[in-house]
Design a protein around this motif. Structure first.
Motif, PDB file in Angstrom:
ATOM      1  N   HIS A  58       8.238  -6.376   4.066  1.00 53.74           N
ATOM      2  CA  HIS A  58       7.195  -6.303   3.036  1.00 53.74           C
ATOM      3  C   HIS A  58       6.407  -4.999   3.113  1.00 53.74           C
ATOM      4  CE1 HIS A  58       8.025 -10.568   2.591  1.00 53.74           C
ATOM      5  NE2 HIS A  58       7.289 -10.552   1.503  1.00 53.74           N
ATOM      6  N   TYR A  59       5.826  -4.649   1.996  1.00 48.08           N
ATOM      7  CA  TYR A  59       4.920  -3.512   1.908  1.00 48.08           C
ATOM      8  C   TYR A  59       3.721  -3.921   1.073  1.00 48.08           C
ATOM      9  CZ  TYR A  59       6.894  -2.859  -2.760  1.00 48.08           C
ATOM     10  OH  TYR A  59       7.297  -3.058  -4.046  1.00 48.08           O
ATOM     11  N   VAL A  60       2.657  -3.146   1.171  1.00 48.34           N
ATOM     12  CA  VAL A  60       1.465  -3.365   0.358  1.00 48.34           C
ATOM     13  C   VAL A  60       1.334  -2.150  -0.552  1.00 48.34           C
ATOM     14  CG1 VAL A  60      -1.010  -3.847   0.370  1.00 48.34           C
ATOM     15  CG2 VAL A  60       0.413  -4.580   2.308  1.00 48.34           C
ATOM     16  N   SER A  61       1.353  -2.388  -1.848  1.00 45.73           N
ATOM     17  CA  SER A  61       1.135  -1.335  -2.838  1.00 45.73           C
ATOM     18  C   SER A  61      -0.334  -1.417  -3.247  1.00 45.73           C
ATOM     19  CB  SER A  61       2.041  -1.556  -4.054  1.00 45.73           C
ATOM     20  OG  SER A  61       1.722  -0.648  -5.077  1.00 45.73           O
ATOM     21  N   VAL A  62      -1.071  -0.345  -3.026  1.00 46.52           N
ATOM     22  CA  VAL A  62      -2.492  -0.312  -3.373  1.00 46.52           C
ATOM     23  C   VAL A  62      -2.652   0.690  -4.508  1.00 46.52           C
ATOM     24  CG1 VAL A  62      -4.832   0.135  -2.531  1.00 46.52           C
ATOM     25  CG2 VAL A  62      -3.128  -0.908  -1.011  1.00 46.52           C
ATOM     26  N   SER A  63      -3.204   0.219  -5.623  1.00 45.53           N
ATOM     27  CA  SER A  63      -3.321   1.027  -6.838  1.00 45.53           C
ATOM     28  C   SER A  63      -4.773   1.276  -7.195  1.00 45.53           C
ATOM     29  CB  SER A  63      -2.653   0.309  -8.007  1.00 45.53           C
ATOM     30  OG  SER A  63      -1.317   0.014  -7.693  1.00 45.53           O
TER      31      SER A  63
END
Length: 184
Positions: A113-118
């Protein structure tokens, strides 16, 4: 497993639909087809969505319920080197509260998993879940609520990635935190 993913995506889309009517300005998404668009989230608020049991629309004040950490960091930016002191909860603590949904039948599924922060302007950076997981790298990545003593409540939190030489993953005005596993 597929049914669970569909339920989580439906919940995330419901949160997005509720917020879409809150703002007439929308930010176009240049994301992959499986990521929800960055639309309708008011400044100062952000979504926590993706592979989580409890998707939510939060603000800086909601982050106060989590234990605050302080990090003084130095990084390269366009105008040279910058040093700032940030205060806020760990990104992993926010995701733990949201209930990350990892597949227990897959060894170390969280490492996929990864965390995409926008940000409100469409800027986006990724953090691998293994970077922030206490059982692996345990990097103290913050979702900062203040910078140098000034509240970020109006604009939204800032992603702070201590140890990065350049400030490319320091995302200002966060409007979405998305936990996801890329398709294989």
């Amino acid at each position: 497993m597929i049914r669970l993913r569909i339920l989580r995506l439906s919940a995330a889309l419901a949160v997005l639909a509720l917020t879409a009517f809150a703002s007439s300005g929308a930010v176009a998404s240049t994301s992959a087809p499986n990521l929800p668009p960055l639309t309708g989230v008011l400044a100062g608020k952000f979504l926590v969505i993706g592979d989580v049991a409890h998707p939510a629309l939060l603000d800086v004040h909601a982050l106060a319920a989590l234990r605050a950490h302080t990090e003084t960091v130095t990084f390269k930016a366009g105008s040279g080197s910058q040093t700032h002191t940030y205060v806020g909860p760990l990104l992993v603590d926010l995701l733990t509260q949201a209930g990350p949904q990892f597949d227990p039948t897959i060894k170390n599924d969280k490492l996929r998993h990864y965390v995409s922060v926008s940000a409100t302007d469409g800027y986006r950076a990724l953090v691998a879940y293994g970077e922030i997981d206490p059982g692996f790298e345990n990097k103290e990545v913050l979702l900062a609520t203040s910078e140098d003593g000034h509240s970020l409540a109006t604009d939204g939190p800032r992603l702070v990635v201590p140890g990065d030489i350049s400030g490319g993953r320091y995302v200002s005005n966060v409007n979405r935190v998305f936990l996801e596993k890329p398709p294989l």
